[in-house]
Design an enzyme around this catalytic site. Structure first.
Site, PDB file in Angstrom:
ATOM      1  N   CYS A 271      51.828  34.786  45.467  1.00  0.00           N
ATOM      2  CA  CYS A 271      51.152  35.325  44.282  1.00  0.00           C
ATOM      3  C   CYS A 271      51.611  36.718  43.861  1.00  0.00           C
ATOM      4  CB  CYS A 271      49.649  35.325  44.532  1.00  0.00           C
ATOM      5  SG  CYS A 271      49.056  33.688  44.935  1.00  0.00           S
TER       6      CYS A 271
HETATM    7  C1  UGA Z   1      46.224  37.213  46.568  1.00  0.00           C
HETATM    8  C2  UGA Z   1      44.956  37.920  46.063  1.00  0.00           C
HETATM    9  O1  UGA Z   1      44.401  38.726  47.113  1.00  0.00           O
HETATM   10  C3  UGA Z   1      43.916  36.892  45.574  1.00  0.00           C
HETATM   11  O2  UGA Z   1      42.801  37.578  45.004  1.00  0.00           O
HETATM   12  C4  UGA Z   1      44.567  36.004  44.499  1.00  0.00           C
HETATM   13  O3  UGA Z   1      43.667  35.015  44.010  1.00  0.00           O
HETATM   14  C5  UGA Z   1      45.773  35.315  45.104  1.00  0.00           C
HETATM   15  O4  UGA Z   1      46.712  36.332  45.542  1.00  0.00           O
HETATM   16  C6  UGA Z   1      46.374  34.452  44.015  1.00  0.00           C
HETATM   17  O5  UGA Z   1      46.824  34.974  42.980  1.00  0.00           O
HETATM   18  O6  UGA Z   1      46.282  33.208  44.088  1.00  0.00           O
HETATM   19  P1  UGA Z   1      46.953  36.066  48.871  1.00  0.00           P
HETATM   20  O7  UGA Z   1      48.326  35.966  48.273  1.00  0.00           O
HETATM   21  O8  UGA Z   1      46.363  34.890  49.536  1.00  0.00           O
HETATM   22  O9  UGA Z   1      45.879  36.479  47.725  1.00  0.00           O
HETATM   23  O10 UGA Z   1      47.050  37.224  49.940  1.00  0.00           O
HETATM   24  P2  UGA Z   1      46.396  38.631  50.321  1.00  0.00           P
HETATM   25  O11 UGA Z   1      45.409  38.441  51.386  1.00  0.00           O
HETATM   26  O12 UGA Z   1      45.934  39.317  49.090  1.00  0.00           O
HETATM   27  O13 UGA Z   1      47.673  39.401  50.926  1.00  0.00           O
HETATM   28  C7  UGA Z   1      48.914  39.479  50.212  1.00  0.00           C
HETATM   29  C8  UGA Z   1      49.960  40.241  51.007  1.00  0.00           C
HETATM   30  O14 UGA Z   1      49.667  41.643  51.006  1.00  0.00           O
HETATM   31  C9  UGA Z   1      50.088  39.828  52.492  1.00  0.00           C
HETATM   32  O15 UGA Z   1      51.461  39.716  52.816  1.00  0.00           O
HETATM   33  C10 UGA Z   1      49.445  40.994  53.233  1.00  0.00           C
HETATM   34  O16 UGA Z   1      49.980  41.156  54.526  1.00  0.00           O
HETATM   35  C11 UGA Z   1      49.822  42.158  52.334  1.00  0.00           C
HETATM   36  N1  UGA Z   1      48.959  43.357  52.463  1.00  0.00           N
HETATM   37  C12 UGA Z   1      47.627  43.280  52.194  1.00  0.00           C
HETATM   38  C13 UGA Z   1      49.530  44.570  52.831  1.00  0.00           C
HETATM   39  O17 UGA Z   1      50.755  44.667  53.059  1.00  0.00           O
HETATM   40  N2  UGA Z   1      48.732  45.680  52.917  1.00  0.00           N
HETATM   41  C14 UGA Z   1      47.403  45.631  52.646  1.00  0.00           C
HETATM   42  O18 UGA Z   1      46.722  46.686  52.728  1.00  0.00           O
HETATM   43  C15 UGA Z   1      46.833  44.403  52.291  1.00  0.00           C
END
Ligand code: UGA
Length: 433
Positions: A271
């Site tokens: 995403c």
């Molecule tokens: C993300 C959004 O959080 C959802 O709200 C959205 O609906 C979804 O995309 C989508 O568009 O369908 P997701 O891709 O499942 O959800 O993952 P996240 O939990 O948001 O994490 C994304 C990435 O960011 C991961 O690789 C995580 O490790 C990284 N991350 C997260 C960081 O590097 N630092 C942080 O502080 C938080």
């Protein structure tokens, strides 16, 4: 209400199961007979916490699946388009699947007597619902929008792995409808759902283009927070300042919030990278250069390679050295490796002649399709055995408990890309301090 949901990926299956849980009658439509068969047997086509339980509870009662659009549309009042929106070769959104689904949906609506509402839940660039989906349905059905059929855009904010929980406990619901009747029909589906903050969900009612933009901005803003934190972390590292202490204090400002300020390996998944690039593509198409959004992507692409630089600064030349990569999934609790930061990290290690030993509790099989020749171990300790260095790429809970395990390394040196390892007696190089 009677609802059909087109597309049985993670958004479609979760949406269908959760609407069933809210008491609606749901039909899933997918062109893949295997997925349809799985759903009808109560087996989700993808893993999501709590999804199998919901399907088992409702299959045979108020949820079923079919490949037949006519059957599903004729027997429902409202259809959700939940199909994939991949990137094309230039990073722009590829609407091919959305268009094909709209075509099939339109032709089924043409065979139905009475009013039907079409809702786009797939993440699409602003103007898609009104300028692409509605005209295809109008042409394929021979019906008039706003008269014979309604339409709207209702984005999802579901985290992979926590999608069922997020659907049932949303922070917000956004409905962008073409008219009041469509809005009322979509809103009625969510009646009774309790929101995170308030007991009754305050729905944001708007037009389709604004709803589409809200989704892109939500993801782009979260991605910006991460890249911002990574840039600050890189500066802090050079000055010997603990960036996690800095961001912890910064996050206490209620205007900022403590979430998504964790620097490290960068963001992956299907995403954030895709949606930020699609927004960049749309802006450029309109003649605007979105420099900030481009930097968000650039910082994220460089970030995993900085882990390799750090490792090299401690071990010297990586040629012939055994390096353990802990975590292959783009985040914890999923086997999804799309845009995982471990992909560029492994590429760089192999290019430098290192031998990679890897471990992930769920994602190893998927990574084998990209890197068939690296070593896949069945535990962290096996991957670490005899290694000259270790890179932590995914925030799996089980990695938090690692400490004595690092002692099986030739040199207990850990570059932690997820800020989760806390051991006193190893040579320990956090990514950013
Ligand atoms: C993300 C959004 O959080 C959802 O709200 C959205 O609906 C979804 O995309 C989508 O568009 O369908 P997701 O891709 O499942 O959800 O993952 P996240 O939990 O948001 O994490 C994304 C990435 O960011 C991961 O690789 C995580 O490790 C990284 N991350 C997260 C960081 O590097 N630092 C942080 O502080 C938080």
């Amino acid at each position: 209400m009677k609802v059909s949901v087109i597309g049985s990926g993670y958004v479609g299956t979760v949406t269908a199961a959760c609407f069933a849980e809210l008491g609606h009658n749901v039909v899933c439509i997918d062109i893949d007979p295997e997925k349809v068969d799985m759903i009808n047997r109560g087996k989700p086509p993808i893993y999501e916490e709590g999804l199998e339980e919901l399907l088992n509870k409702h299959v045979g009662k108020n949820i079923r699946a079919t490949t037949d659009y006519d059957d599903a549309v004729t027997n429902t009042d409202i259809s959700f388009i939940c199909v994939g929106t991949p990137s094309d070769d230039n990073g722009n959104i590829d609407l091919g699947i959305v268009k094909a689904a709209s075509q099939s949906l339109g032709s089924a609506i043409g065979k139905k007597d009475g009013y039907h509402v079409v809702v786009v839940k797939s993440t699409v660039v602003p103007e898609t619902t009104e300028k692409v989906v509605v005209p295809i349905i109008e042409q394929a059905s021979g019906r008039k929008p706003g008269v014979d059929f309604g339409a709207g855009m209702n984005p999802e904010f579901l985290r992979e792995g926590k999608a069922v929980h997020d659907f049932m406990h949303p922070d917000k619901i956004v409905i962008g409808a073409i008219d009041q009747r469509s809005d009322d029909t979509i809103s009625a589906l969510y009646a009774g759902l309790k929101c995170q903050i308030k007991h009754t969900c305050q729905i944001t009612h708007t037009d389709p283009g604004t709803a589409e933009m809200i989704k892109y901005v939500n993801n782009s803003f979260l991605a910006t927070k991460i890249s911002f934190s990574n840039e600050i972390g890189n500066i802090c590292k050079k000055m010997g300042i603990d960036t996690y202490k800095v961001m912890e204090a910064v996050g206490k400002d209620s205007r900022i919030s403590p979430n998504f300020l964790n620097s490290g390996a960068g963001f992956g998944g299907s995403c954030f990278p895709k949606d930020v690039k699609a927004l960049i593509g749309k802006a450029k198409e309109l003649g605007y250069e979105p420099g900030l959004l481009e930097s968000v992507i650039n910082v994220n692409e460089v970030q995993p390679l900085m882990m390799i630089d750090l490792l090299e600064s401690c071990t010297g030349d990586l040629g012939g050295k055994r390096i353990a990569v802990l975590g292959l999934a783009f985040k914890n609790d999923t086997d999804d490796i799309r845009e995982s930061r471990s992909i560029p990290v492994i590429r760089a290690l192999l290019d430098k002649g290192a031998k990679v030993s890897s471990y992930d509790p769920m994602a190893a099989d998927n990574m084998k399709a990209i890197y068939p020749d690296i070593e896949y171990c069945d535990s962290a300790i096996h991957a670490l055995k005899g290694a000259n260095g270790c890179l932590v790429m995914t925030e799996w809970d089980e990695f938090k408990g690692l400490c004595s395990e690092f002692k099986v390394m030739r040199r207990p040196l850990v570059v932690d890309g997820r800020n989760m390892i806390q051991c006193e007696d190893i040579e320990y190089v956090g990514l950013c301090w």
